[in-house]
Design a protein around this motif. Structure first.
Motif, PDB file in Angstrom:
ATOM      1  N   ASP A  47     -24.458 -34.641  10.134  1.00 50.35           N
ATOM      2  CA  ASP A  47     -25.613 -35.021   9.325  1.00 50.35           C
ATOM      3  C   ASP A  47     -26.922 -34.942  10.092  1.00 50.35           C
ATOM      4  O   ASP A  47     -27.960 -35.369   9.623  1.00 50.35           O
ATOM      5  CB  ASP A  47     -25.424 -36.422   8.741  1.00 50.35           C
ATOM      6  CG  ASP A  47     -25.338 -37.503   9.818  1.00 50.35           C
ATOM      7  OD1 ASP A  47     -25.566 -37.201  11.017  1.00 50.35           O
ATOM      8  OD2 ASP A  47     -25.062 -38.659   9.469  1.00 50.35           O
TER       9      ASP A  47
ATOM     10  N   SER B  41     -27.664 -36.514  12.848  1.00 49.14           N
ATOM     11  CA  SER B  41     -27.933 -37.701  13.654  1.00 49.14           C
ATOM     12  C   SER B  41     -27.374 -37.507  15.069  1.00 49.14           C
ATOM     13  O   SER B  41     -26.521 -36.652  15.294  1.00 49.14           O
ATOM     14  CB  SER B  41     -27.300 -38.933  13.019  1.00 49.14           C
ATOM     15  OG  SER B  41     -25.890 -38.855  13.096  1.00 49.14           O
ATOM     16  N   LEU B  42     -27.848 -38.311  15.986  1.00 44.52           N
ATOM     17  CA  LEU B  42     -27.386 -38.254  17.366  1.00 44.52           C
ATOM     18  C   LEU B  42     -25.878 -38.572  17.420  1.00 44.52           C
ATOM     19  O   LEU B  42     -25.135 -37.947  18.170  1.00 44.52           O
ATOM     20  CB  LEU B  42     -28.161 -39.235  18.238  1.00 44.52           C
ATOM     21  CG  LEU B  42     -27.813 -39.269  19.728  1.00 44.52           C
ATOM     22  CD1 LEU B  42     -28.030 -37.886  20.341  1.00 44.52           C
ATOM     23  CD2 LEU B  42     -28.649 -40.284  20.446  1.00 44.52           C
ATOM     24  N   LEU B  43     -25.440 -39.521  16.617  1.00 48.89           N
ATOM     25  CA  LEU B  43     -24.027 -39.904  16.595  1.00 48.89           C
ATOM     26  C   LEU B  43     -23.135 -38.740  16.169  1.00 48.89           C
ATOM     27  O   LEU B  43     -22.103 -38.482  16.763  1.00 48.89           O
ATOM     28  CB  LEU B  43     -23.801 -41.087  15.673  1.00 48.89           C
ATOM     29  CG  LEU B  43     -22.378 -41.643  15.623  1.00 48.89           C
ATOM     30  CD1 LEU B  43     -21.907 -42.057  17.014  1.00 48.89           C
ATOM     31  CD2 LEU B  43     -22.304 -42.808  14.665  1.00 48.89           C
ATOM     32  N   SER B  44     -23.553 -37.991  15.139  1.00 45.27           N
ATOM     33  CA  SER B  44     -22.707 -36.883  14.685  1.00 45.27           C
ATOM     34  C   SER B  44     -22.790 -35.720  15.637  1.00 45.27           C
ATOM     35  O   SER B  44     -21.888 -34.931  15.739  1.00 45.27           O
ATOM     36  CB  SER B  44     -23.067 -36.467  13.281  1.00 45.27           C
ATOM     37  OG  SER B  44     -24.315 -35.813  13.237  1.00 45.27           O
TER      38      SER B  44
END
Length: 174
Positions: free
Chosen positions: A169, A171-174
């Motif tokens: 998406d 984002s840094l997490l993904s």
């Protein structure tokens, strides 16, 4: 780090788990890397149907002074080595690990993190799972792992040229 540099396959020796071996071999064959295999023996051994069956097979040996856990542990090591030879190309074979723990999912996630793996591959369902959903161990590994987990529902034949699509998406997490 490439997602296929160092892959950990968690297995319960089920037919469903064989799907993960095929996917891993296809990924490392096309992009390089190595594959390690891990089996976790639950230490709630007498409450687990799989272990009770193994206990039946080894009852005679255990009654003659042998211990059940070492026999099951050794049998698991033999099975892992046979699976490695059968399913993973020689140049891509890594190590095999047998662990005993109360929480297979936590053990899998911890081994992957501490072993600096780039990905965990495991079957969506194990020996005792049915229906359309992932098994509880797979779900827990997906939720607790700090590295990517590829949960395999189908055979490796569905992978085209060793490629997978990873939705993100942004984002840094993904």
């Amino acid at each position: 780090m490439n997602l296929t540099d160092h892959i950990l396959i968690a297995t319960d020796f089920s037919e469903e788990a064989a799907k993960a071996y095929k996917v891993a071999d296809k990924l490392v064959s096309s992009a390089g890397g190595s594959v390690d295999l891990l089996h976790v023996i639950p230490n709630t051994i007498l409450h687990d149907e799989q272990m009770r069956e193994a206990a039946k097979q080894h009852l005679h040996a255990a009654s003659n002074g042998g211990e059940l856990y070492p026999m099951i542990f050794n049998e698991a090591e033999i099975k892992l080595n046979a699976l490695m030879k059968k399913h993973i190309a020689h140049a891509k074979r890594g190590k095999t690990f047998v662990k005993v723990d109360r929480s297979p999912a936590r053990t899998i996630a911890d081994q992957a993190w501490k072993g600096n793996y780039s990905m965990i591959i495991m079957s969506a369902k194990g020996k005792h799972e049915s229906g359309w959903f992932r098994g509880s161990t797979t779900e827990e590994v997906i939720r607790s792992s700090r590295i990517p987990v590829l949960s395999v529902f189908e055979d490796a034949d569905t992978l085209q040229n060793g490629r997978i699509i990873v939705p993100v998406d942004g984002s840094l997490l993904s």
